[in-house]
Design a protein around this motif. Structure first.
Motif, PDB file in Angstrom:
ATOM      1  N   ASP A   1       6.219 -10.132  -1.098  1.00 40.30           N
ATOM      2  CA  ASP A   1       6.813  -8.528  -1.543  1.00 40.30           C
ATOM      3  C   ASP A   1       6.228  -7.866  -2.393  1.00 40.30           C
ATOM      4  O   ASP A   1       6.002  -6.661  -2.243  1.00 40.30           O
ATOM      5  CB  ASP A   1       8.382  -8.423  -1.482  1.00 40.30           C
ATOM      6  N   LEU A   2       6.033  -8.551  -3.433  1.00 40.03           N
ATOM      7  CA  LEU A   2       5.416  -8.037  -4.661  1.00 40.03           C
ATOM      8  C   LEU A   2       4.624  -8.759  -5.428  1.00 40.03           C
ATOM      9  O   LEU A   2       4.613 -10.004  -5.632  1.00 40.03           O
ATOM     10  CB  LEU A   2       6.451  -7.739  -5.658  1.00 40.03           C
TER      11      LEU A   2
ATOM     12  N   ASN B   1       3.740  -4.523   3.972  1.00 40.41           N
ATOM     13  CA  ASN B   1       4.938  -3.893   3.289  1.00 40.41           C
ATOM     14  C   ASN B   1       4.757  -4.435   1.536  1.00 40.41           C
ATOM     15  O   ASN B   1       5.435  -4.140   0.867  1.00 40.41           O
ATOM     16  CB  ASN B   1       6.063  -4.155   3.373  1.00 40.41           C
TER      17      ASN B   1
ATOM     18  N   VAL C   1       3.718  -4.580  -2.473  1.00 41.43           N
ATOM     19  CA  VAL C   1       3.456  -3.769  -3.430  1.00 41.43           C
ATOM     20  C   VAL C   1       2.538  -4.400  -4.292  1.00 41.43           C
ATOM     21  O   VAL C   1       3.039  -5.762  -4.680  1.00 41.43           O
ATOM     22  CB  VAL C   1       4.680  -3.134  -4.108  1.00 41.43           C
TER      23      VAL C   1
ATOM     24  N   ARG D   1      -0.544   1.093  -1.972  1.00 44.43           N
ATOM     25  CA  ARG D   1       0.153  -0.118  -2.223  1.00 44.43           C
ATOM     26  C   ARG D   1       0.608  -0.019  -3.818  1.00 44.43           C
ATOM     27  O   ARG D   1       1.342  -1.066  -4.140  1.00 44.43           O
ATOM     28  CB  ARG D   1      -0.680  -1.484  -1.987  1.00 44.43           C
TER      29      ARG D   1
ATOM     30  N   GLU E   1       5.063   5.004  -9.765  1.00 46.45           N
ATOM     31  CA  GLU E   1       4.077   5.598  -8.774  1.00 46.45           C
ATOM     32  C   GLU E   1       2.935   6.201  -9.510  1.00 46.45           C
ATOM     33  O   GLU E   1       3.172   7.073 -10.278  1.00 46.45           O
ATOM     34  CB  GLU E   1       4.710   6.652  -7.670  1.00 46.45           C
TER      35      GLU E   1
ATOM     36  N   SER F   1      10.058   6.889  -6.414  1.00 49.62           N
ATOM     37  CA  SER F   1      10.143   6.330  -5.008  1.00 49.62           C
ATOM     38  C   SER F   1      11.166   5.261  -5.078  1.00 49.62           C
ATOM     39  O   SER F   1      11.717   4.706  -5.854  1.00 49.62           O
ATOM     40  CB  SER F   1       9.078   5.629  -4.491  1.00 49.62           C
ATOM     41  N   HIS F   2      11.830   4.984  -3.805  1.00 48.62           N
ATOM     42  CA  HIS F   2      12.779   3.887  -3.457  1.00 48.62           C
ATOM     43  C   HIS F   2      12.166   2.440  -3.812  1.00 48.62           C
ATOM     44  O   HIS F   2      12.869   1.727  -4.275  1.00 48.62           O
ATOM     45  CB  HIS F   2      13.359   3.996  -1.972  1.00 48.62           C
ATOM     46  N   ARG F   3      11.010   2.485  -3.646  1.00 48.39           N
ATOM     47  CA  ARG F   3      10.337   1.028  -3.624  1.00 48.39           C
ATOM     48  C   ARG F   3      10.349   0.762  -5.307  1.00 48.39           C
ATOM     49  O   ARG F   3      10.517  -0.329  -5.691  1.00 48.39           O
ATOM     50  CB  ARG F   3       9.016   0.838  -3.085  1.00 48.39           C
TER      51      ARG F   3
ATOM     52  N   GLY G   1      13.794  -0.165  -6.256  1.00 46.79           N
ATOM     53  CA  GLY G   1      14.113  -1.399  -5.849  1.00 46.79           C
ATOM     54  C   GLY G   1      13.580  -2.486  -7.007  1.00 46.79           C
ATOM     55  O   GLY G   1      14.383  -3.642  -7.266  1.00 46.79           O
TER      56      GLY G   1
END
Length: 315
Positions: free
Chosen positions: A70-71, A95, A97, A119, A150, A156-158, A161
């Motif tokens: 995920d990351l 997806n 990041v 990304r 960002e 952002s939501h990501r 999170g």
């Protein structure tokens, strides 16, 4: 969250350990076979706040052993950014990041060229770490802030999170709408202590005991602040003293900067991405940076001397 630390040296292991303890599924990638073997066989040995513990972790030498995550937290040395991310494309899915927490400036642009700008998140961390041996670190996360954001300055939501995952792991993290300012703030910290520690070979306890070193550090930071102002960067610092003080906050007297650690290992330093960045931006903006230029020259001289010494010993 599935997380891969790309560049699990001292700092990468400190952050990876915290995230592991916080419940994330974490892989630590490092090219050093002895380091990886020690972590997989015995766990990561962590010294912090007077405690010495072993933490079971997952370590690998190659991203191919890991798969999509995920990351990806990028913590390789600045000069290895392109090579590292080119060799870690197997970590990146639809997806995924990619977050740079590296020292200096410019890594986010290199990452964007390889994996796509959409990304990439940028960030800076004040967490510290010292590698004492294979699979053995000193961790300095207590009270140390991490900021991420960002590239376009959006909240952002990501990003939020990821910050929540970090915070649950004890890594005090906030999302910044001024990530360029954030990156320059961290650059000032590195400008204050990195080169001077490398040149003198002093740990923090000794570095901060010498008034002349403090004066030189403040002069170097003042130059960097002048360059940032000329570039239109919004800094959180208003005086060089703030960067000098914050650099040592919460870290033990025996702490060594990453630049000093690199020189002690005979490895190249990140001077071109730290004080060297100040000099290049200064030249572009017509802002004098003689102190930073002198620090760059000294580190370059030490690096060259080490190369010549190795050649003499192998001749």
């Amino acid at each position: 969250m599935n997380i891969c630390i790309l560049g699990a040296g001292a700092l990468g292991c400190a952050i990876g350990a915290a995230l592991t303890e916080g419940g994330s599924d974490v892989w630590l990638i490092n090219r050093d076979a002895r380091h990886v073997e020690a972590m997989n066989r015995h766990g990561l040995r962590i010294e912090r706040a007077g405690r010495d513990t072993y933490l079971p972790v997952k370590a690998a030498r190659s991203a191919d052993e890991v798969g999509v995550v995920d990351l990806v937290v990028v913590l390789v040395k600045s000069f290895s950014t392109r090579e590292a991310i080119e060799g870690a494309k197997s970590l990146v899915g639809d997806n995924t990041v990619v977050l740079s927490l590296q020292n200096g400036l410019g890594h986010e642009d290199i990452l964007a060229e390889v994996v796509g700008r959409e990304r990439v998140l940028a960030g800076k961390t004040y967490v510290g770490g010292v590698l004492l041996g294979p699979g053995h670190i000193v961790s300095g996360i207590e009270g140390k802030e991490t900021l991420i954001g960002e590239l376009d300055g959006s909240l952002s939501h990501r990003a939020q999170g990821i910050a929540e995952v970090f915070n649950r792991a004890g890594l005090r993290t906030t999302v910044s709408a001024n990530i360029m300012g954030t990156m320059w703030d961290k650059l000032l910290i590195n400008v204050a202590t990195g080169a001077l520690s490398g040149i003198t070979r002093l740990v923090y306890g000794e570095l901060y005991a010498i008034p002349q070193i403090r004066e030189t550090a403040l002069a170097a930071v003042a130059e960097a602040m002048a360059v940032a102002r000329a570039a239109g960067i919004r800094l959180s610092f208003t005086h060089p003293e703030q960067a000098w003080t914050l650099a040592a906050e919460g870290l033990p007297a025996a702490f060594k900067t990453s630049m000093l650690q690199s020189l002690e290992k005979g490895s190249p330093t990140e001077i071109d991405f730290i004080n060297g960045s100040v000099v290049r931006w200064g030249q572009r903006l017509d802002v004098p940076t003689p102190v930073n230029a002198a620090l760059v020259a000294c580190i370059k001289g030490i690096e060259r001397a080490q190369i010549l010494s190795r050649k003499e010993h192998t001749a």
